[in-house]
Design a protein around this motif. Structure first.
Motif, PDB file in Angstrom:
ATOM      1  N   ASP A 170      -2.085  41.976  20.281  1.00 50.66           N
ATOM      2  CA  ASP A 170      -1.168  41.161  21.062  1.00 50.66           C
ATOM      3  C   ASP A 170      -1.534  39.687  20.918  1.00 50.66           C
ATOM      4  O   ASP A 170      -0.681  38.819  21.090  1.00 50.66           O
ATOM      5  CB  ASP A 170      -1.226  41.571  22.536  1.00 50.66           C
ATOM      6  N   ILE A 171      -2.801  39.438  20.600  1.00 49.58           N
ATOM      7  CA  ILE A 171      -3.288  38.067  20.417  1.00 49.58           C
ATOM      8  C   ILE A 171      -4.448  38.086  19.425  1.00 49.58           C
ATOM      9  O   ILE A 171      -5.198  39.056  19.359  1.00 49.58           O
ATOM     10  CB  ILE A 171      -3.731  37.437  21.764  1.00 49.58           C
ATOM     11  N   VAL A 172      -4.545  37.014  18.637  1.00 49.43           N
ATOM     12  CA  VAL A 172      -5.646  36.846  17.686  1.00 49.43           C
ATOM     13  C   VAL A 172      -6.297  35.498  17.974  1.00 49.43           C
ATOM     14  O   VAL A 172      -5.600  34.480  18.027  1.00 49.43           O
ATOM     15  CB  VAL A 172      -5.146  36.870  16.220  1.00 49.43           C
ATOM     16  N   VAL A 173      -7.616  35.498  18.196  1.00 49.09           N
ATOM     17  CA  VAL A 173      -8.346  34.257  18.436  1.00 49.09           C
ATOM     18  C   VAL A 173      -9.586  34.243  17.549  1.00 49.09           C
ATOM     19  O   VAL A 173     -10.086  35.296  17.150  1.00 49.09           O
ATOM     20  CB  VAL A 173      -8.756  34.084  19.917  1.00 49.09           C
ATOM     21  N   GLY A 174     -10.055  33.044  17.223  1.00 48.39           N
ATOM     22  CA  GLY A 174     -11.245  32.959  16.396  1.00 48.39           C
ATOM     23  C   GLY A 174     -11.877  31.595  16.446  1.00 48.39           C
ATOM     24  O   GLY A 174     -11.281  30.624  16.913  1.00 48.39           O
TER      25      GLY A 174
END
Length: 83
Positions: free
Chosen positions: A38-42
């Protein structure tokens, strides 16, 4: 966190050069198993991998960063090293 959907899936990708290839392998397997975030963070290299993945969350999109030469990503035209 209030207001967040129950069971939401996030891919959180850490920084650190040694994680770059590991993340690509992990993303490849998640895509193969049909897991969709649902979400991609890095952070750092994780942000680069996450951006490529978010732009094309398919097997082909996952493979794209591994097919690029490092200088294609990290080339600075304003800096020259002379011998």
């Amino acid at each position: 966190m209030s207001g967040s959907p129950a069971g939401a899936t996030a891919f959180v990708l850490a920084g650190g050069a040694s994680y770059a290839a590991i993340q690509v392998g992990m993303l490849r397997e998640l895509v193969a198993q049909g897991v969709k975030p649902d979400i991609v963070v890095g952070s750092s290299v994780g942000a680069l991998n996450g951006a490529y993945f978010a732009g094309d969350p398919t097997a082909a999109g996952v493979a794209r960063p591994m097919n690029m030469h490092p200088s294609a990503i990290l080339w600075r035209r304003d800096f020259r090293v002379s011998k």
